[in-house]
Design a protein around this motif. Structure first.
Motif, PDB file in Angstrom:
ATOM      1  N   ALA A 148       0.840  -1.209   0.000  1.00  0.00           N
ATOM      2  CA  ALA A 148       0.000   0.000   0.000  1.00  0.00           C
ATOM      3  C   ALA A 148       0.871   1.254   0.000  1.00  0.00           C
ATOM      4  CB  ALA A 148      -0.940  -0.020   1.207  1.00  0.00           C
ATOM      5  N   ARG A 149       1.919   1.260   0.817  1.00  0.00           N
ATOM      6  CA  ARG A 149       2.798   2.436   0.873  1.00  0.00           C
ATOM      7  C   ARG A 149       3.468   2.712  -0.462  1.00  0.00           C
ATOM      8  NH1 ARG A 149       5.145   3.412   6.710  1.00  0.00           N
ATOM      9  NH2 ARG A 149       3.088   3.708   7.659  1.00  0.00           N
ATOM     10  N   ALA A 150       3.885   1.630  -1.125  1.00  0.00           N
ATOM     11  CA  ALA A 150       4.591   1.803  -2.400  1.00  0.00           C
ATOM     12  C   ALA A 150       3.656   2.267  -3.512  1.00  0.00           C
ATOM     13  CB  ALA A 150       5.262   0.485  -2.802  1.00  0.00           C
ATOM     14  N   GLY A 152       0.679   4.113  -3.290  1.00  0.00           N
ATOM     15  CA  GLY A 152      -0.249   5.222  -3.117  1.00  0.00           C
ATOM     16  C   GLY A 152       0.359   6.608  -3.147  1.00  0.00           C
ATOM     17  N   ARG A 153      -0.173   7.430  -2.266  1.00  0.00           N
ATOM     18  CA  ARG A 153       0.112   8.871  -2.251  1.00  0.00           C
ATOM     19  C   ARG A 153       1.564   9.199  -1.963  1.00  0.00           C
ATOM     20  NH1 ARG A 153      -2.119  10.370   3.823  1.00  0.00           N
ATOM     21  NH2 ARG A 153      -1.071   8.609   4.771  1.00  0.00           N
ATOM     22  N   GLN A 154       2.314   8.258  -1.397  1.00  0.00           N
ATOM     23  CA  GLN A 154       3.728   8.528  -1.157  1.00  0.00           C
ATOM     24  C   GLN A 154       4.624   7.711  -2.073  1.00  0.00           C
ATOM     25  OE1 GLN A 154       3.194   7.908   3.043  1.00  0.00           O
ATOM     26  NE2 GLN A 154       4.085   9.912   3.506  1.00  0.00           N
ATOM     27  N   GLY A 155       3.981   6.993  -2.995  1.00  0.00           N
ATOM     28  CA  GLY A 155       4.751   6.152  -3.911  1.00  0.00           C
ATOM     29  C   GLY A 155       4.330   6.391  -5.351  1.00  0.00           C
ATOM     30  N   MET A 156       3.887   5.321  -5.970  1.00  0.00           N
ATOM     31  CA  MET A 156       3.606   5.322  -7.409  1.00  0.00           C
ATOM     32  C   MET A 156       2.666   6.441  -7.863  1.00  0.00           C
ATOM     33  SD  MET A 156       2.051   2.100  -9.503  1.00  0.00           S
ATOM     34  CE  MET A 156       0.357   2.456  -9.008  1.00  0.00           C
ATOM     35  N   VAL A 157       1.543   6.597  -7.151  1.00  0.00           N
ATOM     36  CA  VAL A 157       0.561   7.608  -7.589  1.00  0.00           C
ATOM     37  C   VAL A 157       1.149   9.017  -7.472  1.00  0.00           C
ATOM     38  CG1 VAL A 157      -1.726   8.582  -7.196  1.00  0.00           C
ATOM     39  CG2 VAL A 157      -1.408   6.128  -7.036  1.00  0.00           C
ATOM     40  N   ALA A 158       1.943   9.264  -6.423  1.00  0.00           N
ATOM     41  CA  ALA A 158       2.587  10.574  -6.269  1.00  0.00           C
ATOM     42  C   ALA A 158       3.524  10.849  -7.440  1.00  0.00           C
ATOM     43  CB  ALA A 158       3.358  10.639  -4.956  1.00  0.00           C
ATOM     44  N   GLY A 159       4.247   9.834  -7.880  1.00  0.00           N
ATOM     45  CA  GLY A 159       5.160   9.988  -9.007  1.00  0.00           C
ATOM     46  C   GLY A 159       4.426  10.364 -10.282  1.00  0.00           C
ATOM     47  N   GLN A 160       3.320   9.693 -10.534  1.00  0.00           N
ATOM     48  CA  GLN A 160       2.533   9.989 -11.731  1.00  0.00           C
ATOM     49  C   GLN A 160       1.936  11.398 -11.630  1.00  0.00           C
ATOM     50  OE1 GLN A 160       2.276   8.808 -14.578  1.00  0.00           O
ATOM     51  NE2 GLN A 160       0.265   9.198 -15.456  1.00  0.00           N
ATOM     52  N   ALA A 186       9.332   2.827  -6.574  1.00  0.00           N
ATOM     53  CA  ALA A 186       8.687   2.353  -5.343  1.00  0.00           C
ATOM     54  C   ALA A 186       8.161   0.928  -5.505  1.00  0.00           C
ATOM     55  CB  ALA A 186       7.556   3.298  -4.934  1.00  0.00           C
ATOM     56  N   LEU A 187       7.546   0.643  -6.651  1.00  0.00           N
ATOM     57  CA  LEU A 187       6.949  -0.679  -6.843  1.00  0.00           C
ATOM     58  C   LEU A 187       8.022  -1.748  -7.082  1.00  0.00           C
ATOM     59  CD1 LEU A 187       3.989  -1.428  -6.663  1.00  0.00           C
ATOM     60  CD2 LEU A 187       3.864  -1.449  -9.154  1.00  0.00           C
ATOM     61  N   ILE A 188       9.144  -1.342  -7.682  1.00  0.00           N
ATOM     62  CA  ILE A 188      10.240  -2.296  -7.897  1.00  0.00           C
ATOM     63  C   ILE A 188      10.905  -2.651  -6.563  1.00  0.00           C
ATOM     64  CG2 ILE A 188      12.570  -2.465  -8.889  1.00  0.00           C
ATOM     65  CD1 ILE A 188      11.416  -1.208 -11.448  1.00  0.00           C
ATOM     66  N   THR A 189      11.170  -1.629  -5.748  1.00  0.00           N
ATOM     67  CA  THR A 189      11.700  -1.902  -4.409  1.00  0.00           C
ATOM     68  C   THR A 189      10.714  -2.751  -3.617  1.00  0.00           C
ATOM     69  OG1 THR A 189      12.874   0.208  -4.448  1.00  0.00           O
ATOM     70  CG2 THR A 189      12.585  -0.830  -2.290  1.00  0.00           C
ATOM     71  N   CYS A 190       9.439  -2.445  -3.774  1.00  0.00           N
ATOM     72  CA  CYS A 190       8.384  -3.194  -3.093  1.00  0.00           C
ATOM     73  C   CYS A 190       8.419  -4.674  -3.485  1.00  0.00           C
ATOM     74  CB  CYS A 190       7.027  -2.571  -3.447  1.00  0.00           C
ATOM     75  SG  CYS A 190       5.611  -3.469  -2.854  1.00  0.00           S
ATOM     76  N   ALA A 191       8.643  -4.955  -4.773  1.00  0.00           N
ATOM     77  CA  ALA A 191       8.705  -6.346  -5.238  1.00  0.00           C
ATOM     78  C   ALA A 191       9.819  -7.099  -4.516  1.00  0.00           C
ATOM     79  CB  ALA A 191       8.925  -6.389  -6.747  1.00  0.00           C
ATOM     80  N   VAL A 192      10.992  -6.457  -4.431  1.00  0.00           N
ATOM     81  CA  VAL A 192      12.123  -7.078  -3.755  1.00  0.00           C
ATOM     82  C   VAL A 192      11.789  -7.316  -2.273  1.00  0.00           C
ATOM     83  CG1 VAL A 192      14.547  -6.757  -3.092  1.00  0.00           C
ATOM     84  CG2 VAL A 192      13.761  -6.001  -5.355  1.00  0.00           C
TER      85      VAL A 192
ATOM     86  N   LEU B 120      -6.766   7.294  -2.770  1.00  0.00           N
ATOM     87  CA  LEU B 120      -7.698   7.089  -1.644  1.00  0.00           C
ATOM     88  C   LEU B 120      -8.051   5.619  -1.492  1.00  0.00           C
ATOM     89  CD1 LEU B 120     -10.161  10.128  -1.836  1.00  0.00           C
ATOM     90  CD2 LEU B 120      -8.655   9.533   0.075  1.00  0.00           C
ATOM     91  N   GLN B 121      -8.212   4.917  -2.604  1.00  0.00           N
ATOM     92  CA  GLN B 121      -8.480   3.474  -2.472  1.00  0.00           C
ATOM     93  C   GLN B 121      -7.307   2.805  -1.777  1.00  0.00           C
ATOM     94  OE1 GLN B 121      -9.948  -0.548  -4.663  1.00  0.00           O
ATOM     95  NE2 GLN B 121      -9.259   1.005  -6.075  1.00  0.00           N
ATOM     96  N   CYS B 122      -6.115   3.160  -2.213  1.00  0.00           N
ATOM     97  CA  CYS B 122      -4.907   2.581  -1.635  1.00  0.00           C
ATOM     98  C   CYS B 122      -4.806   2.897  -0.138  1.00  0.00           C
ATOM     99  CB  CYS B 122      -3.709   3.151  -2.384  1.00  0.00           C
ATOM    100  SG  CYS B 122      -2.183   2.340  -2.027  1.00  0.00           S
ATOM    101  N   LEU B 123      -5.156   4.136   0.189  1.00  0.00           N
ATOM    102  CA  LEU B 123      -5.092   4.584   1.588  1.00  0.00           C
ATOM    103  C   LEU B 123      -6.033   3.763   2.478  1.00  0.00           C
ATOM    104  CD1 LEU B 123      -3.984   6.638   3.612  1.00  0.00           C
ATOM    105  CD2 LEU B 123      -5.695   8.277   2.828  1.00  0.00           C
ATOM    106  N   ALA B 124      -7.165   3.367   1.927  1.00  0.00           N
ATOM    107  CA  ALA B 124      -8.106   2.538   2.698  1.00  0.00           C
ATOM    108  C   ALA B 124      -7.417   1.256   3.159  1.00  0.00           C
ATOM    109  CB  ALA B 124      -9.323   2.207   1.846  1.00  0.00           C
ATOM    110  N   PHE B 125      -6.732   0.608   2.234  1.00  0.00           N
ATOM    111  CA  PHE B 125      -6.080  -0.657   2.584  1.00  0.00           C
ATOM    112  C   PHE B 125      -4.841  -0.417   3.441  1.00  0.00           C
ATOM    113  CE2 PHE B 125      -8.655  -1.773  -1.145  1.00  0.00           C
ATOM    114  CZ  PHE B 125      -9.376  -2.818  -0.585  1.00  0.00           C
TER     115      PHE B 125
END
Lengths: 298, 298
Positions: A148-150, A152-160, A186-192, B120-125
């Motif tokens: 979730a951290r990777a 959302g708002r502090q990860g992937m979605v923030a980058g986009q 964020a998502l690549i680090t998350c995978a590892v 926001l969806q991500c934040l829920a989880f």
């Protein structure tokens, strides 16, 4: 080691599970799972699942991947696919082509593409919430939090969001790096991290090293992506070559020059491999994957 | 019991937590949390959090709501808010007004609204994955699964996809009911279930009864929504009165007539209250909330 063979093996393992997601899915609106399936089973390389599996292997040499590793591989690919569907939308990057095929909103429609992305994100968390083994519940919760951290708002979605908010604006190298660290890193680090956590790797120096490795390989992935956009071949890439330049997007080659970008890639590659070397012979497959990511042609 | 007072109390409790979500949130792109905040803190009634808290209270008479109940209340409101942001998009219902204020994509832009919904969806989880008490990990995983199932391809998103796929087409009463059971009902039943699960309610007859209550109150909510669209007042509703009729949307009054829809609402209300009555005096507050939902004017 033939990394292509290893990749193909984990790709099959992932695709089989992704296919299964759609077997028992009666839906009130059949176009929804069709669009989800279209976005998910689209010929992706499945690099993130491969990172999950190989990171698990590194941390758990004698144990084969288990159900939780599989769930993580599927979940991360659901997140990745949803992000591609949404990124391609007219209001976002407005792309008609993805991996050589029409994008989801072209084949279906915009509303269906938005909803398919929404449902795929949800499916990622649903996959990871399935209770497989009660003794693994804490591990599983931690994995959900990492995902979730990777995402959302502090990860992937923030980058986009940052990317879209700076179209046509020059970026510093620092900003470019921060953007990619969120958007793809964020998502690549998350995978590892998910692979290691699924193997029961505790918090500590090893996990920190693996996170650092993930950050490096994530950035290397992006630099190579930028180089491929200039040097690659449209047919091999599955998207128009030169599209970054055409859209005047900030890239590593634009900021560092081709030679500078290649040297940056080389440096990230070496640092990433140096970290893995510290793990001894268990890291062989993950090193081969890193070499592949840096040398790939699409 | 003054249900307005009870609602106000849980509304404050929820809003306080929602506000806190944005205090520690440094973001690479500040417009993203701004848009999330705009969609989330928009003067909603917080009926779903109230259902979570009162269902918890019913199952755990002597215990006040704990951290897991709070997380569930916040999570379900994040899901609800994200769905409203996406539903309002031009490619979906194309609404400019929500609760009397311009919708998220009007205030920001389409891309930001899509991303704010995604985050926001991500934040829920993320909220529900935070480990609060290791002994509650299994309970928490189960709650995440319930939330994911209600929100995704077999719940809320499927309902919205069906709705959009049948614009301008006549629906049977059965189809209308199936659509609403997914589109709004799934998340309402989920709220009731999450409250009960957070109180440690085990699988069994009581939980099944509460799910059935959730289904009934969810449908009643929708019938009342349809009636309000015809009889309500634009200023009180916060959206244009008569918009369903203007868009030729299938509604209960359209299929059953005003009297038929009122009688349907009455029947659902009675059945819902009958189930709660079986729980004895502990159900008093939840019965009052049910009465409120059926009698509300916006």
């Amino acid at each position: 080691m033939d990394i292509q063979q290893v990749l193909a093996q984990y790709r099959s393992r992932t695709e089989l599970q992704l296919e299964q997601l759609f077997q028992e899915m009666a839906s009130l609106e059949p176009r929804l799972p069709e669009a989800m399936r279209y976005g998910l089973l689209n010929g992706g390389k499945r690099l993130r699942p491969a990172l999950v599996y190989l990171s698990h292997q590194l941390c758990s040499t004698d144990q084969p991947p288990h159900a939780l590793t599989d769930r993580a591989a599927v979940a991360i690919e659901c997140i990745h696919s949803y992000s591609l569907i949404h990124d391609d939308l007219p209001a976002m990057d407005d792309d008609d082509l993805r991996r050589g095929k029409p994008t989801c909103h072209i084949v279906f429609d915009e509303a269906t593409a938005i909803l398919a992305g929404d449902a795929l994100q949800c499916l990622a968390f649903e996959q990871l919430s399935e209770i497989i083994d009660p003794t693994l519940a804490l591990r599983q919760l931690k994995m959900m939090k990492v995902l979730a951290r990777a995402s959302g708002r502090q990860g992937m979605v923030a980058g986009q969001a940052f990317d879209l908010g700076h179209v046509g604006q020059p970026l510093t190298l620092e900003q470019l790096q921060a953007m990619h660290a969120c958007k793809t890193g964020a998502l690549i680090t998350c995978a590892v991290e998910l692979g290691a956590l699924s193997a029961g790797e505790p918090e500590g120096e090893r996990l920190d090293q693996l996170r650092r490795f993930g950050d490096l390989v994530g950035l290397a992935f992006q630099v190579q992506d930028d180089l491929l956009d200039i040097e690659g071949d449209t047919a091999t890439l599955g998207k128009p070559q030169g599209s970054d330049q055409a859209q005047n997007k900030p890239t590593y080659p634009a900021l560092l020059g081709m030679e500078g970008a290649r040297s940056k890639l080389n440096q990230l590659h070496q640092e990433a491999v140096a970290i893995l070397t510290g793990f001894g012979p268990d890291a062989e497959a993950l090193i081969a994957l890193t070499d592949y990511i840096v040398a790939r042609d699409h």
